[in-house]
Design an enzyme around this catalytic site. Sequence first.
Site, mmCIF file in Angstrom:
data_model
loop_
_atom_site.group_PDB
_atom_site.id
_atom_site.type_symbol
_atom_site.label_atom_id
_atom_site.label_comp_id
_atom_site.label_asym_id
_atom_site.label_seq_id
_atom_site.Cartn_x
_atom_site.Cartn_y
_atom_site.Cartn_z
ATOM 1 N N CYS A 361 95.390 4.595 24.937
ATOM 2 C CA CYS A 361 95.715 3.305 24.277
ATOM 3 C C CYS A 361 94.464 2.453 24.026
ATOM 4 O O CYS A 361 94.360 1.155 24.628
ATOM 5 C CB CYS A 361 96.929 2.833 24.815
ATOM 6 S SG CYS A 361 98.382 3.803 24.927
ATOM 7 N N TYR A 391 80.025 15.787 35.532
ATOM 8 C CA TYR A 391 80.503 14.242 35.248
ATOM 9 C C TYR A 391 81.451 14.248 34.124
ATOM 10 O O TYR A 391 81.737 13.634 33.268
ATOM 11 C CB TYR A 391 79.424 13.629 34.567
ATOM 12 C CG TYR A 391 78.068 13.699 35.554
ATOM 13 C CD1 TYR A 391 78.216 13.033 36.782
ATOM 14 C CD2 TYR A 391 76.817 14.303 35.152
ATOM 15 C CE1 TYR A 391 77.215 12.919 37.848
ATOM 16 C CE2 TYR A 391 75.986 14.494 36.150
ATOM 17 C CZ TYR A 391 76.127 13.710 37.382
ATOM 18 O OH TYR A 391 74.924 13.594 38.152
HETATM 19 C C1 LIG Z 1 72.990 11.469 40.213
HETATM 20 C C2 LIG Z 1 72.079 11.747 41.198
HETATM 21 C C3 LIG Z 1 71.727 12.974 41.228
HETATM 22 C C4 LIG Z 1 71.781 14.149 40.290
HETATM 23 O O1 LIG Z 1 71.349 13.832 39.114
HETATM 24 P P1 LIG Z 1 71.562 14.867 37.843
HETATM 25 O O2 LIG Z 1 71.024 14.188 36.599
HETATM 26 O O3 LIG Z 1 72.898 15.277 37.632
HETATM 27 O O4 LIG Z 1 70.652 15.860 38.009
HETATM 28 C C5 LIG Z 1 70.650 13.372 42.374
HETATM 29 N N1 LIG Z 1 70.353 12.494 43.235
HETATM 30 C C6 LIG Z 1 70.581 11.113 43.037
HETATM 31 C C7 LIG Z 1 70.264 10.101 43.966
HETATM 32 C C8 LIG Z 1 71.873 10.764 42.251
HETATM 33 O O5 LIG Z 1 71.958 9.381 42.171
#
Ligand SMILES: *Cc1c(COP(=O)(O)O)cnc(C)c1O
Length: 432
Positions: A361, A391
């Site tokens: 919604c 994600y």
């Molecule tokens: C999100 C994150 C990752 C992974 O990033 P990707 O873009 O999914 O490879 C690695 N290390 C830290 C500290 C993060 O916050």
Amino acid sequence: MLSSNLSRDASGVLCFAGQRTDDLAAQYGTPLYLMDEDRIRSNCRMYRKALRESFEGQALPLYASKASCFTQMLRIMAEEGMGLDVVSRGEICTAKRAGFPMERVCFHGDGKTTEDIRTALQEHVGCFIVDGIDELLALQKEADALGVHQKVLLRITPGIDPHTYEAVSTGKVDVKFGVPIETGQAFEFVRLALAQSALDVAGLHCHVGSMVFDEMVFEDTSDVMLDFIALLQKELGFITQVLDLGGGYGVRYLESDKTMDIAVRIRALSEHIRRKAECVQVPMPYILMEPGRSIVADAGLTVYTVSAVKHIPGFKSYAITDGGMTDNPRYCLYGAKYTVLPVVASDEEATAVFDLAGRCCESGDILQPAVLLPAGLRRGDLVAMCTTGAYHYSMASNYNRLGRPPVVMLREGKSALAVRRETPDDLCALDI
Ligand SMILES: *Cc1c(COP(=O)(O)O)cnc(C)c1O
């Protein structure tokens, strides 16, 4: 096709990891998250091999579990010999259930609570990535109280712009993560950390952002970090044993996105780091990388059923699905782009333009604007969204009390549930 695990069979049905997506939708229902387990494993092996060969065994990839975290996924990571990043007690608990070796677990996060710190110490996580001074002092206190020694890396902000979306950019001076070099605070952070009796400072961590394609981002980051490492060696006599360069390599969401050979990039990076270390006269540190997206994104596909088609003459057409921002908030959050395909390719070309919408919604509940689908699209047809392994499940919510979709693993021609569908009763289970 966008990725080599996508194909169409002779009757025009979209197949993922060699299996018909219409059959999988009939068996498991929609919305449905499919995961290609063989692809997840081959992505892990690519990283492990590239790091091992490029750094002569002195490197390890840690899977950033926030990209997609459930027990079966972490079991795969354990089997593939990966390390693991976690950021919460929920992720630690999942790692434990998966039998993940705790010495290969790194505990991240900029807002760890006292309870988080105690749990992680009691579970004997291998390493804390300490985000700042408040956490440093709290961790010293808790470790001291428990009479344990904890290995730590210190999160440093190198001041690098990764040239990616603002919302996923984490390396610039004024982000909320880590402690910046530029202001002199990082130096004081290291000095203070070295004075903590219960903490063993193994090295430094940095992470500049996600969806990185730019050739030089990791090279520039390493230069800044190695200059800082040389300063610490000179001023404090501190030898940095471990350098964690974070995650962030990009993946292809659209046919027009660049292709990138990560193994080639890692080899070039290793040569760059070796030269720089020699130049600033510091010993080569053990290297960690933390890929999330590039391990699981292209191993995922989401299948939806169209619930309604609306044509608004002179304006636009909507294809409304049985999912939405609850199973994929990424377009709403930062305008993420996707490839959307009809599950059954009819004789008619995919030539009509639709906004693919969700059932929530909110007018803003759009999965992807302006996608090409068959003009005759109607209620009951299936559509697939590609590159949804990272994600998506991990960012899913229960807005409108919608249950989260199941995750089905595909491996060697077979399918199996890894996470079951959330039911209305599950959603009421916490209510007193
Ligand atoms: C999100 C994150 C990752 C992974 O990033 P990707 O873009 O999914 O490879 C690695 N290390 C830290 C500290 C993060 O916050």
